[in-house]
Enzyme design. Structure first.
Site, PDB file in Angstrom:
ATOM      1  N   ASP A 184       2.610   3.547  -0.917  1.00  0.00           N
ATOM      2  CA  ASP A 184       1.776   2.583  -0.212  1.00  0.00           C
ATOM      3  C   ASP A 184       1.267   3.229   1.088  1.00  0.00           C
ATOM      4  OD1 ASP A 184       1.013  -0.474  -0.239  1.00  0.00           O
ATOM      5  OD2 ASP A 184       1.752  -0.105   1.776  1.00  0.00           O
ATOM      6  N   TYR A 220      -3.250  -2.017   9.800  1.00  0.00           N
ATOM      7  CA  TYR A 220      -4.445  -2.166   8.965  1.00  0.00           C
ATOM      8  C   TYR A 220      -5.697  -2.194   9.841  1.00  0.00           C
ATOM      9  CZ  TYR A 220      -1.705  -3.094   4.756  1.00  0.00           C
ATOM     10  OH  TYR A 220      -0.862  -2.962   3.674  1.00  0.00           O
ATOM     11  N   HIS A 271       4.809  -0.861  -8.014  1.00  0.00           N
ATOM     12  CA  HIS A 271       4.417  -0.396  -6.691  1.00  0.00           C
ATOM     13  C   HIS A 271       5.619  -0.026  -5.818  1.00  0.00           C
ATOM     14  CE1 HIS A 271       1.344  -0.370  -3.477  1.00  0.00           C
ATOM     15  NE2 HIS A 271       2.293  -0.847  -2.687  1.00  0.00           N
TER      16      HIS A 271
END
Length: 392
Positions: free
Chosen positions: A184, A318, A369
């Site tokens: 990730d 982010y 994931h």
């Protein structure tokens, strides 16, 4: 650890949460004001109400934070200040003298909890049925703004700045030559660490890879025709994600502060925000997140976000990545790179090659994931296999 580490501002750390903070968590869960939900909605509109209520009740009445706290404290932990930011990390030295240092980087909505099951097999393979030649000295930092590293105190903590901090962390620990692994966000930070310290990083291994490992725009019919069946599935998953699964990213990369008010004040809100992604991103054979990952482990991860108050600061990464002009093509560091594509990971080799020196590529049907939590045996084996080619 280098005997001079304490002189470089590295301090022992132990998790010790005051009981009144746990009482506050339980009280807030008791007083949750639950939203309504459409009949038969399931997960189509987001985190399903019956599931979140049930999990929140277990969090309130059955979950044992103290047991999980003791598990975390079973690993040596430290903090240090790098570039003005507190950095928390686990540091487990191997009993094997020739072990290769390895820095493991988690992502969002993960934490250092992701790696607890793989630290033992990686650091002490002899004790776990493995070859002692595959041993690592394991360093597991909490990303800036996440968990006990958070919150961040200034702007600019992008994946690029984080990679530079990791290079400094490994230098302070006395490691002149080491590997990097991550999934990730960790699959973005780890290759960047290779760019930041190409003379020190002997290899980079990633899973759950996206940016830099997938096409950045629409593909022509000819390009699609050249893909394998597996790669076409990956392309379809990328397209579905960008149309129907992008909401969290849009919010966190544009308005993380607004989002933080709800998540910071409501543990049920924090829980739903995280668990929706564990439902979406674990392998689709799992009907619920705990069908893929132990329920207490899921809650320990969520509890770390809650107790450290890092819903907003973790989301800020982010924003920093989106507003720093960082998503264009990055220089190929020349560092050997390995990719593990678990069950529904989306990396496509042809689009990873320009930015990375690929020397290892594995495909698996199992796992999702969160490979370190879902299929730790497969991840450990692939990490060992890749780094056996670059140890020197």
């Amino acid at each position: 650890m280098n005997e001079n580490s304490t002189n470089q501002g590295i301090h022992p750390f132990r998790v010790d949460i005051a009981e009144e903070r746990l009482d506050d968590l339980r009280a807030r869960l008791t007083g949750t004001r639950w939203p309504d939900e459409l009949p038969g909605a399931g997960w189509a509109y987001g985190a399903a109400l019956p599931y979140v209520r049930d999990l929140a009740e277990y969090w309130r009445t059955g979950y044992d934070w103290r047991a999980q706290e003791a598990r975390l404290n079973g690993f040596p932990q430290f903090t240090t200040e790098i570039d003005g930011q507190n950095v928390h990390f686990l540091h487990v030295r191997s009993p094997e003298p020739d072990a290769l240092p390895l820095v493991l980087t988690h992502g969002w909505p993960g934490s250092v909890v992701e790696f607890l099951d793989v630290i033992g097999p990686l650091s002490d393979p002899r004790a776990h049925g493995g070859d002692p030649a595959d041993a690592f000295h394991v360093v597991v930092p909490s990303l800036p703004g996440f968990g006990f590293s958070g919150p961040t105190g200034d702007k600019g903590w992008s994946y690029v700045r984080t990679a530079a901090a990791w290079a400094e962390l490994m230098r302070r620990l006395g490691y002149e030559r080491y590997g990097a692994q991550g999934g990730d966000i960790g699959a973005i930070v780890s290759p960047e660490l290779g760019r930041a310290a190409p003379d020190a990083v002997v290899g980079v291994h990633v899973n759950a890879a996206s940016v830099g490992f997938i096409p950045s725009g629409d593909l022509s019919d000819d390009e699609v025709a050249r893909l394998t069946d597996r790669e076409r599935r990956s392309l379809a998953a990328i397209q579905a994600f960008t149309t129907d699964g992008w909401g969290y990213n849009a919010l966190q990369s544009t308005r993380p502060q607004t989002l933080a008010y709800g998540l910071h004040d409501s543990p049920a809100g924090q829980l739903a925000w995280i668990m929706e992604k564990f439902k979406e991103w674990t392998h689709s054979s799992a009907a619920l997140p705990e069908d893929a990952i132990d329920r207490d482990t899921l809650l320990t991860n969520a509890t770390l976000y809650w107790l450290t108050g890092t819903a907003g600061s973790s989301a800020r990464m982010y924003w920093e990545n989106a507003h720093g002009g960082l998503w264009g093509p990055r220089k190929n560091s020349g560092v050997p790179t390995g990719v593990a594509n678990f069950g529904e990971d989306i990396a496509i080799r042809a689009y990873a090659e320009p930015g990375h020196t690929l020397t290892h590529w594995s495909e698996f049907e199992r796992g999702g994931h969160f490979a370190a939590l879902e299929v730790p045996d497969l991840l450990v084996a692939d990490v060992r296999a890749f780094f056996s080619t670059v140890r020197g």
